[in-house]
Design a protein around this motif. Structure first.
Motif, PDB file in Angstrom:
ATOM      1  N   UNK A  34       0.890  -1.146   0.105  1.00 29.69           N
ATOM      2  CA  UNK A  34       0.218  -0.096   0.062  1.00 29.69           C
ATOM      3  C   UNK A  34       0.878   1.260   0.161  1.00 29.69           C
ATOM      4  N   UNK A  35       1.860   1.178   0.620  1.00 26.62           N
ATOM      5  CA  UNK A  35       2.774   2.290   0.807  1.00 26.62           C
ATOM      6  C   UNK A  35       3.599   2.709  -0.489  1.00 26.62           C
ATOM      7  N   UNK A  36       4.256   1.594  -1.160  1.00 22.83           N
ATOM      8  CA  UNK A  36       5.012   1.743  -2.175  1.00 22.83           C
ATOM      9  C   UNK A  36       4.260   1.771  -3.415  1.00 22.83           C
ATOM     10  N   UNK A  39      -1.316   3.389  -6.438  1.00 28.40           N
ATOM     11  CA  UNK A  39      -2.606   3.167  -7.437  1.00 28.40           C
ATOM     12  C   UNK A  39      -3.293   1.835  -6.642  1.00 28.40           C
ATOM     13  N   UNK A  40      -2.787   1.026  -5.938  1.00 27.25           N
ATOM     14  CA  UNK A  40      -3.553  -0.170  -5.114  1.00 27.25           C
ATOM     15  C   UNK A  40      -4.236   0.367  -4.125  1.00 27.25           C
ATOM     16  N   UNK A  41      -3.762   1.737  -3.263  1.00 30.43           N
ATOM     17  CA  UNK A  41      -4.526   2.086  -2.318  1.00 30.43           C
ATOM     18  C   UNK A  41      -6.065   2.467  -2.365  1.00 30.43           C
ATOM     19  N   UNK A  42      -6.431   2.629  -3.445  1.00 31.71           N
ATOM     20  CA  UNK A  42      -7.754   3.015  -3.652  1.00 31.71           C
ATOM     21  C   UNK A  42      -8.596   1.864  -3.434  1.00 31.71           C
ATOM     22  N   UNK A  43      -8.055   0.776  -3.686  1.00 32.28           N
ATOM     23  CA  UNK A  43      -9.006  -0.456  -3.535  1.00 32.28           C
ATOM     24  C   UNK A  43      -9.410  -0.733  -1.936  1.00 32.28           C
ATOM     25  N   UNK A  44      -8.310  -0.166  -1.249  1.00 31.16           N
ATOM     26  CA  UNK A  44      -8.338  -0.416   0.368  1.00 31.16           C
ATOM     27  C   UNK A  44      -8.737   0.689   1.132  1.00 31.16           C
ATOM     28  N   UNK A  45      -9.240   1.907   0.591  1.00 28.80           N
ATOM     29  CA  UNK A  45      -9.143   3.202   1.239  1.00 28.80           C
ATOM     30  C   UNK A  45     -10.526   3.275   1.854  1.00 28.80           C
ATOM     31  N   UNK A 128       3.713  -2.090   8.536  1.00 28.20           N
ATOM     32  CA  UNK A 128       4.967  -1.293   8.618  1.00 28.20           C
ATOM     33  C   UNK A 128       4.885   0.226   9.419  1.00 28.20           C
ATOM     34  N   UNK A 129       5.686  -0.014  10.324  1.00 26.65           N
ATOM     35  CA  UNK A 129       5.872   1.340  11.361  1.00 26.65           C
ATOM     36  C   UNK A 129       7.381   1.659  11.447  1.00 26.65           C
ATOM     37  N   UNK A 130       7.714   2.768  10.820  1.00 24.19           N
ATOM     38  CA  UNK A 130       9.284   2.804  10.600  1.00 24.19           C
ATOM     39  C   UNK A 130       9.914   1.834   9.747  1.00 24.19           C
TER      40      UNK A 130
END
Length: 387
Positions: A34-36, A39-45, A128-130
């Motif tokens: 999702x971070x990198x 364009x994939x983020x839209x599906x999960x947002x 992922x955090x940091x």
């Protein structure tokens, strides 16, 4: 499906014919970038800038199936002769309130217990955090193996245990199986409520009697309470071919996503704020859903306590030709609201049984929705590592 008929020759006649496998053999890690990959983020947002949990349920279902195929892999065959299907979501415990849609997510899973034709899969999810992946949830699914055409049971590879930690995981799988059998045997559809549960329902009934009339028929709500019949939402889905799996049935993850989203909307409407999921448990896939079916979902708040809302979603289907409805799934979700929610009160005996069933599922929850220290199985050295 015609090609899959040819795979029958690869099916074992007994479990003894199959080579044992280790937990390491089925271990898999999958990255959701999702971070990198924005364009994939839209599906999960979500609109609150968090991650859609319904999409996570779909991913867990896919990962559970893939893990079982890894455990039963036949290196000489291009396709697996087994049809792996989800039988039960035993439980999903959350240890994080919300997820960021801008950080990568990692899933891991492995087969932790096997029977003759069934397998238990343990899965974890991290974000992922940091520089560190932190735990988000633990999930336990039960998958079953069917033959090439998904018409009958098929044997699965036995499991080799290589360490005391793996023996403990396997023992926990046996305990989970026993717990499910015990829970089913005491179902309110089979047995009367316990004496304590009966007292609870009677006291709730007495608290709703109108003191002015002193009549069993005159009912009034106590302060800060809602009748259970007023906590329902319903929806209808047409099961299009887009949501089918390789066996031409509707993908189980799609059913879970739709049920969860309706359950969330029910909890949101009831509590007056946006809730977050705490636990998912005891999702039994009773019957497959055919492509073209009409999927009826009915959601209801059946138990509340403080900030917690227990929601039950009932799923049934009807074909386009027949009017008869058939139950396919019952889903149980535990949500937590930002503020304390009203008590929910049953009016009828049937609603009283729903209340007790919801209370049982709520009490079976592992713990409150707080970030816990979890001990996770590490396949690289078969030890437990603390995160």
């Amino acid at each position: 499906m015609e090609e899959r008929k040819l795979l029958h020759s690869f099916l074992a006649k007994s479990q003894d014919e199959l080579p044992p496998r280790r937990m390491k053999d089925s271990y898999i890690e999958v990255l959701l970038p999702l971070g990198s990959e924005p364009e994939l983020r839209e599906k999960y947002l979500t609109v609150q800038n968090t991650v859609r949990f319904g999409r996570i349920l779909e991913d867990l279902d896919s990962l559970g199936v893939l893990t079982c195929y890894m455990h039963n892999k036949i290196h000489s065959a291009k396709m697996s002769p087994l049809s792996i299907v989800t039988a039960l979501v035993d439980k999903i415990d959350m240890c994080k309130k919300s997820l960021s849609p801008e950080q990568d997510i990692k899933f891991s899973g492995h087969v932790s217990w096997v029977g003759k034709t069934s397998m238990e899969v343990k899965m974890q999810m991290f974000q992922l955090h940091g520089d560190e992946f932190c735990p988000v949830l633990d999930a336990t699914f039960v998958m079953v193996a069917r033959d090439s055409e998904n018409k009958g049971p098929a044997f699965v590879n036995p499991l080799i245990l290589e360490s005391p930690e793996e023996e403990e995981l396997f023992r926990q799988g046996e305990l989970n199986k026993g717990r499910r059998i015990a829970f089913s045997s005491t179902s309110l559809l089979k047995m009367a409520p316990s004496a304590e549960e009966g007292t609870t329902i009677h006291e709730m009934f007495l608290s709703t009697l109108d003191p002015k009339t002193i009549s069993f028929r005159s009912r009034v709500l106590p302060p800060n309470a809602v009748w259970m019949e007023n906590s329902k939402l319903k929806s209808l889905e047409i099961c299009h071919p887009q949501e089918r799996n390789i066996f031409n049935r509707i993908f189980g993850g799609f059913l879970m996503r739709k049920a969860y989203e309706l359950g969330w909307a029910t909890a949101c409407s009831f509590g007056g704020s946006r809730p977050f999921v705490v636990a998912v448990d005891d999702i039994m896939f009773q019957k497959p859903v055919e492509v073209g079916s009409l999927l009826f979902l009915s959601s209801q708040v059946c138990f509340t306590q403080n900030n917690y809302i227990q929601v039950r979603v009932h799923s049934e289907v009807a074909s386009l030709q027949e009017k008869e409805h058939t139950t396919t799934n019952v889903f149980h979700f535990t949500f937590m609201s930002e503020k304390e929610v009203p008590l929910v009160f049953p009016k009828t005996y049937g609603e009283s049984m729903l209340y007790l069933d919801g209370q049982r599922h709520f009490n079976s929850m592992s713990g409150p929705a707080t970030v816990r220290k979890d001990y996770l199985w590490n396949p690289r050295n078969t030890t437990f590592v603390e995160n």
